[in-house]
Scaffold this active site. Structure first.
Site, PDB file in Angstrom:
ATOM      1  N   LYS A  56       0.767  -1.241   0.161  1.00 53.03           N
ATOM      2  CA  LYS A  56      -0.042  -0.061  -0.048  1.00 53.03           C
ATOM      3  C   LYS A  56       0.826   1.261  -0.084  1.00 53.03           C
ATOM      4  CE  LYS A  56      -4.209   1.127   0.183  1.00 53.03           C
ATOM      5  NZ  LYS A  56      -5.629   0.370  -0.509  1.00 53.03           N
ATOM      6  N   ASP A  66      -7.043   4.347  -4.590  1.00 49.57           N
ATOM      7  CA  ASP A  66      -7.759   4.314  -3.048  1.00 49.57           C
ATOM      8  C   ASP A  66      -8.253   5.767  -3.084  1.00 49.57           C
ATOM      9  OD1 ASP A  66      -7.810   1.989  -0.611  1.00 49.57           O
ATOM     10  OD2 ASP A  66      -7.379   4.236   0.230  1.00 49.57           O
TER      11      ASP A  66
END
Ligand code: NDP
Ligand code: 2IT
Length: 445
Positions: free
Chosen positions: A125, A165
């Site tokens: 991430k 995201d």
């Protein structure tokens, strides 16, 4: 002290101050006692110590020039958590709240989520404390170009494949992809969520929200029920929220709410998605605008109430972490809510999750319920490698198949370990088993 308790004590000490990461790690580790305490192989292999520590963390500065000519500097991260089952894979978040704790919690969760999809993807991430809100397209482009000028050396189609995201959608992926290609001089599948004309997969935009509804639908079908006539409360009004609402409505549900960080709208007869898409995606406006357009919709500011005050049959938190608290869970339970499906990552606090499970409310944790997004990213990677593109129907059918597979996998794991219908335990155990086996097979690395 048990092996698990020792690991929890260690991270609480070593990662003190990383609240979100500790929360995510405790939730997963809490489910694993049943496996890890029964087999010394894990402790001998130092497996949990390795699992909670990212393989690599990159922190870098992103300098860029705003429209007024002033130099701005943001902080950025890429956490390459675990590559046991495939290249690191996971989104990039641009939001002022971004810090190492948040990116670590997201990367940790991603490792198990990606394992549940059944596709060969490790966990990672990244993101930055850059806030795209209120910035011009040119400012966003300059930021994205500067961000990629550092990130490019850490990623690659077989190394690490980022995606979107919060705050990162098609526009940002486009700017980042353009800069990557310019630097490496290769057109390759290094990002997912790309535009449809240049390597993106059909249905990737819709995938997270659609996948969330598919997993809940599979559960309802198993109970001889369906979405038809169900009242659904959705939080958030971004990519995940809008497409979850769209799919739920197409199955006959009435979606009565959506929210943003300032407040929520309640639209008794159902949210109008055309207006919502125009307000949020085209004009990038606030939700107040929606209520200005639809006079029968009621807007409530965050200071005046919570989206979870609305009675519903199914609640789908689709905004951000820690947005559904114990008080909200109590309200949902007392107003008759029967299912909570997490579209966002860790939107429900730990005590709220425990409360919902105790009340017998079917609770689908994000690492299973929102896995449709990254699963379809995996399908985008396959299409890029094969240099072809599948139709919307083909991708959507594969997505549905993956989500149904996840449901049965976590349902079976929950039963096998004596926790029937506890999908938190089921998801954590099933995800862990796959990653742990790969790590054990590959030796101490
Ligand atoms: P978007 O940026 O498209 O939308 C985010 C939405 O959440 C907006 O409505 C935003 O409101 C709201 N929100 C964001 N931060 C906060 C906050 N701190 N407090 C209250 N509301 C907030 O993001 P996505 O829809 O892509 O992501 C939503 C969630 O889903 C995240 O948890 C993400 O990690 C998760 N997720 C996303 C996937 C994807 O494919 N995109 C895949 C799997 C999970 P506002 O406009 O006011 O900021
Ligand atoms: O949290 C997530 O799963 C995502 N933001 C999507 C990640 C991806 O690589 O598609």
């Amino acid at each position: 002290m048990s092996y698990i308790d020792k690991i929890i004590t260690d991270i609480e000490k070593k990662d003190a101050g990383q609240g979100e990461f500790i929360q995510a790690a405790k939730e997963v580790l809490g489910s694993l006692k049943i496996i890890v305490d029964q087999d010394s192989v894990y402790e001998k292999a130092g497996l949990l110590e390795r699992l909670v520590e990212p393989e690599r963390v990159v922190v870098f500065r992103v300098p860029w020039i705003d429209d007024a000519g002033k130099v701005q500097v943001n902080r950025a991260f890429r956490v390459q958590y675990n590559s046991a089952i495939g290249p690191y894979k996971g989104g990039l978040r641009f939001h002022p709240s971004v810090n190492l704790s948040i990116i670590k919690f997201l990367g940790f969760e991603q490792t198990f989520k990606n394992a549940l999809t059944g596709l060969p993807m490790g966990g990672g991430k990244g993101g930055s404390d850059f806030d795209p809100k209120g910035k011009s397209d040119n400012e966003v482009m300059r930021f994205c170009q500067s961000f990629m000028t550092e990130l490019y050396r850490h990623i690659g189609p077989d190394t690490d494949v980022p995606a979107g995201d919060i705050g990162v959608g098609g526009r940002e992926v486009g700017f980042m992809y353009g800069q990557y290609k310019r630097i490496v001089n290769r057109f390759e599948g290094v990002l997912t969520g790309k535009g449809i004309g240049w390597g993106g997969s059909l249905a990737r935009t819709e995938a997270t929200g659609y996948g969330l509804v598919y997993i809940v639908e599979e559960y309802l079908n198993k109970k001889g029920d369906s979405f038809k006539g169900k009242k659904v409360a959705v939080s958030g009004s971004g990519n995940v929220a809008v497409f979850a609402a769209q799919k739920a409505m197409s199955l006959g549900a009435v979606v009565v709410s959506m929210s943003d960080s300032n407040g929520y709208v309640f639209h008794k007869n159902g949210i109008n998605l055309d207006t919502m898409k125009e307000v949020k995606f085209i004009n990038r406006e606030r939700l107040t605008k929606y209520a200005e357009i639809h006079k029968d919709a009621v807007y409530t500011d965050v200071s005046g109430g919570r989206v979870w005050d609305i009675p519903c049959d199914i609640a789908l938190p689709c905004a951000t972490q820690n947005e559904l608290f114990i008080e909200d869970a109590k309200k949902l339970a007392s107003s008759g809510c029967k299912i909570v499906g997490e579209g966002a990552n860790m939107p429900t606090t730990m005590d709220a999750t425990e409360f919902l499970l105790e009340k017998g409310i079917a609770f689908f944790p994000g690492k299973a319920a929102n896995a449709g997004g990254v699963a379809t990213s995996g399908l985008e990677m396959s299409q890029n490698s094969a240099r072809l593109s599948w139709s919307f129907e083909e991708v959507d059918a594969k997505l549905k198949n993956i989500m149904c597979g996840i449901f049965h996998n976590i349902d079976d794991a929950a039963k096998e370990y004596g926790k029937p219908e506890n999908f938190v335990a089921g998801a954590n155990i099933a995800g862990f088993k796959k990653v742990a086996k790969a790590m054990l097979d590959q030796g101490v690395i």
